[in-house]
Design a protein around this motif. Structure first.
Motif, PDB file in Angstrom:
ATOM      1  N   LEU A   1       0.831  -1.206   0.000  1.00  0.00           N
ATOM      2  CA  LEU A   1       0.000   0.000   0.000  1.00  0.00           C
ATOM      3  C   LEU A   1       0.867   1.260   0.000  1.00  0.00           C
ATOM      4  N   ASP A   2       1.926   1.252   0.818  1.00  0.00           N
ATOM      5  CA  ASP A   2       2.852   2.392   0.841  1.00  0.00           C
ATOM      6  C   ASP A   2       3.508   2.579  -0.527  1.00  0.00           C
ATOM      7  N   ASP A   3       3.912   1.454  -1.157  1.00  0.00           N
ATOM      8  CA  ASP A   3       4.524   1.527  -2.483  1.00  0.00           C
ATOM      9  C   ASP A   3       3.536   2.092  -3.507  1.00  0.00           C
ATOM     10  N   ILE A   4       2.304   1.633  -3.454  1.00  0.00           N
ATOM     11  CA  ILE A   4       1.283   2.114  -4.385  1.00  0.00           C
ATOM     12  C   ILE A   4       1.006   3.591  -4.148  1.00  0.00           C
ATOM     13  N   LYS A   5       0.927   4.011  -2.881  1.00  0.00           N
ATOM     14  CA  LYS A   5       0.710   5.432  -2.578  1.00  0.00           C
ATOM     15  C   LYS A   5       1.862   6.276  -3.116  1.00  0.00           C
ATOM     16  N   SER A   6       3.075   5.771  -2.979  1.00  0.00           N
ATOM     17  CA  SER A   6       4.242   6.494  -3.489  1.00  0.00           C
ATOM     18  C   SER A   6       4.175   6.618  -5.009  1.00  0.00           C
ATOM     19  N   LYS A   7       3.814   5.523  -5.676  1.00  0.00           N
ATOM     20  CA  LYS A   7       3.676   5.558  -7.134  1.00  0.00           C
ATOM     21  C   LYS A   7       2.547   6.497  -7.547  1.00  0.00           C
ATOM     22  N   LEU A   8       1.460   6.498  -6.794  1.00  0.00           N
ATOM     23  CA  LEU A   8       0.341   7.391  -7.087  1.00  0.00           C
ATOM     24  C   LEU A   8       0.777   8.851  -6.953  1.00  0.00           C
ATOM     25  N   ASP A   9       1.516   9.166  -5.879  1.00  0.00           N
ATOM     26  CA  ASP A   9       2.004  10.533  -5.684  1.00  0.00           C
ATOM     27  C   ASP A   9       2.926  10.953  -6.827  1.00  0.00           C
ATOM     28  N   SER A  10       3.822  10.047  -7.211  1.00  0.00           N
ATOM     29  CA  SER A  10       4.754  10.336  -8.299  1.00  0.00           C
ATOM     30  C   SER A  10       4.005  10.561  -9.611  1.00  0.00           C
ATOM     31  N   THR A  11       3.023   9.709  -9.881  1.00  0.00           N
ATOM     32  CA  THR A  11       2.242   9.849 -11.103  1.00  0.00           C
ATOM     33  C   THR A  11       1.428  11.134 -11.087  1.00  0.00           C
ATOM     34  N   THR A  12       0.878  11.483  -9.938  1.00  0.00           N
ATOM     35  CA  THR A  12       0.112  12.715  -9.818  1.00  0.00           C
ATOM     36  C   THR A  12       1.002  13.929 -10.075  1.00  0.00           C
ATOM     37  N   GLN A  13       2.213  13.926  -9.520  1.00  0.00           N
ATOM     38  CA  GLN A  13       3.145  15.028  -9.758  1.00  0.00           C
ATOM     39  C   GLN A  13       3.516  15.117 -11.235  1.00  0.00           C
ATOM     40  N   SER A  14       3.763  13.961 -11.840  1.00  0.00           N
ATOM     41  CA  SER A  14       4.096  13.928 -13.260  1.00  0.00           C
ATOM     42  C   SER A  14       2.947  14.471 -14.099  1.00  0.00           C
ATOM     43  N   LEU A  15       1.736  14.072 -13.764  1.00  0.00           N
ATOM     44  CA  LEU A  15       0.564  14.562 -14.492  1.00  0.00           C
ATOM     45  C   LEU A  15       0.401  16.071 -14.332  1.00  0.00           C
ATOM     46  N   THR A  16       0.645  16.564 -13.142  1.00  0.00           N
ATOM     47  CA  THR A  16       0.543  18.007 -12.906  1.00  0.00           C
ATOM     48  C   THR A  16       1.515  18.760 -13.807  1.00  0.00           C
ATOM     49  N   LYS A  17       2.743  18.276 -13.882  1.00  0.00           N
ATOM     50  CA  LYS A  17       3.744  18.914 -14.742  1.00  0.00           C
ATOM     51  C   LYS A  17       3.342  18.809 -16.213  1.00  0.00           C
ATOM     52  N   LYS A  18       2.854  17.643 -16.605  1.00  0.00           N
ATOM     53  CA  LYS A  18       2.448  17.455 -18.008  1.00  0.00           C
ATOM     54  C   LYS A  18       1.257  18.349 -18.358  1.00  0.00           C
ATOM     55  N   HIS A  19       0.304  18.481 -17.440  1.00  0.00           N
ATOM     56  CA  HIS A  19      -0.834  19.364 -17.692  1.00  0.00           C
ATOM     57  C   HIS A  19      -0.367  20.812 -17.844  1.00  0.00           C
ATOM     58  N   ALA A  20       0.589  21.220 -17.020  1.00  0.00           N
ATOM     59  CA  ALA A  20       1.114  22.585 -17.108  1.00  0.00           C
ATOM     60  C   ALA A  20       1.820  22.797 -18.451  1.00  0.00           C
ATOM     61  N   THR A  21       2.620  21.818 -18.863  1.00  0.00           N
ATOM     62  CA  THR A  21       3.310  21.928 -20.148  1.00  0.00           C
ATOM     63  C   THR A  21       2.309  21.922 -21.299  1.00  0.00           C
ATOM     64  N   LYS A  22       1.298  21.076 -21.211  1.00  0.00           N
ATOM     65  CA  LYS A  22       0.261  21.041 -22.245  1.00  0.00           C
ATOM     66  C   LYS A  22      -0.456  22.388 -22.320  1.00  0.00           C
ATOM     67  N   ALA A  23      -0.722  22.976 -21.159  1.00  0.00           N
ATOM     68  CA  ALA A  23      -1.372  24.287 -21.133  1.00  0.00           C
ATOM     69  C   ALA A  23      -0.495  25.335 -21.818  1.00  0.00           C
ATOM     70  N   GLU A  24       0.827  25.216 -21.638  1.00  0.00           N
ATOM     71  CA  GLU A  24       1.732  26.143 -22.327  1.00  0.00           C
ATOM     72  C   GLU A  24       1.662  25.946 -23.832  1.00  0.00           C
ATOM     73  N   TYR A  25       1.623  24.669 -24.270  1.00  0.00           N
ATOM     74  CA  TYR A  25       1.489  24.407 -25.705  1.00  0.00           C
ATOM     75  C   TYR A  25       0.141  24.918 -26.218  1.00  0.00           C
ATOM     76  N   ASP A  26      -0.924  24.695 -25.443  1.00  0.00           N
ATOM     77  CA  ASP A  26      -2.243  25.199 -25.833  1.00  0.00           C
ATOM     78  C   ASP A  26      -2.214  26.718 -25.970  1.00  0.00           C
ATOM     79  N   ARG A  27      -1.594  27.372 -24.979  1.00  0.00           N
ATOM     80  CA  ARG A  27      -1.485  28.824 -25.020  1.00  0.00           C
ATOM     81  C   ARG A  27      -0.689  29.252 -26.234  1.00  0.00           C
ATOM     82  N   LEU A  28       0.405  28.565 -26.502  1.00  0.00           N
ATOM     83  CA  LEU A  28       1.249  28.902 -27.649  1.00  0.00           C
ATOM     84  C   LEU A  28       0.462  28.771 -28.948  1.00  0.00           C
TER      85      LEU A  28
END
Length: 150
Positions: free
Chosen positions: A49-76
């Motif tokens: 469960l701890d491992d899965i939570k860690s992977k979930l946190d990592s994936t969530t952070q990655s998604l946040t960064k990707k959404h921000a980058t996508k928003a920059e491309y959308d803006r561009l």
């Protein structure tokens, strides 16, 4: 008046008591073994469960960064094509009636201006895309400007 218990009855009673106590001890040992096994299973599941939570946190952070980058491309894309690039679209709109009402040579010149404007827009988009990739904390995907945050 107390009745007298025979030695053989007393011996039989004592043997039965020893057997029942032994059975109770065996049951207790079996339960203790099950408890140890279940606690080990619980600890293993908690670790998973701890491992899965860690992977979930990592994936969530990655998604946040990707959404921000996508928003920059959308803006561009939106900004370059519709806000900062009105000269391109104005020029294109102005040339369309020209192309429709004039001869082939004039149409060829108009097309050349459209191509030139498109190249200018493409260069500006490339510079902005490179800027987005360089601001990203991850490595760009060769040739596509795609950012993978892993």
């Amino acid at each position: 008046m107390a009745s007298r218990i025979s030695p053989s009855s007393l011996q039989a009673f004592n043997n039965e008591l020893v057997i029942r106590l032994q059975n109770l001890r065996e049951c207790r040992e079996a339960i203790a073994h099950d408890i140890v096994k279940d606690e080990a299973r619980r600890d293993d599941l908690a670790q998973q469960l701890d491992d899965i939570k860690s992977k979930l946190d990592s994936t969530t952070q990655s998604l946040t960064k990707k959404h921000a980058t996508k928003a920059e491309y959308d803006r561009l894309i939106d900004v370059r094509m519709f806000e900062q690039g009105p000269a391109y679209w104005t020029e294109l709109r102005m040339l369309m009636p020209f192309v429709a009402f004039h001869g082939w040579q004039d149409t060829e010149q108009a097309y050349g201006k459209i191509v030139e404007s498109s190249q200018t827009l493409l260069l500006a988009l490339d510079r902005e895309s490179e800027s987005i990739v360089s601001r990203s904390v991850a490595h760009p995907h060769p040739g596509r400007g795609y950012v993978d945050y892993g």
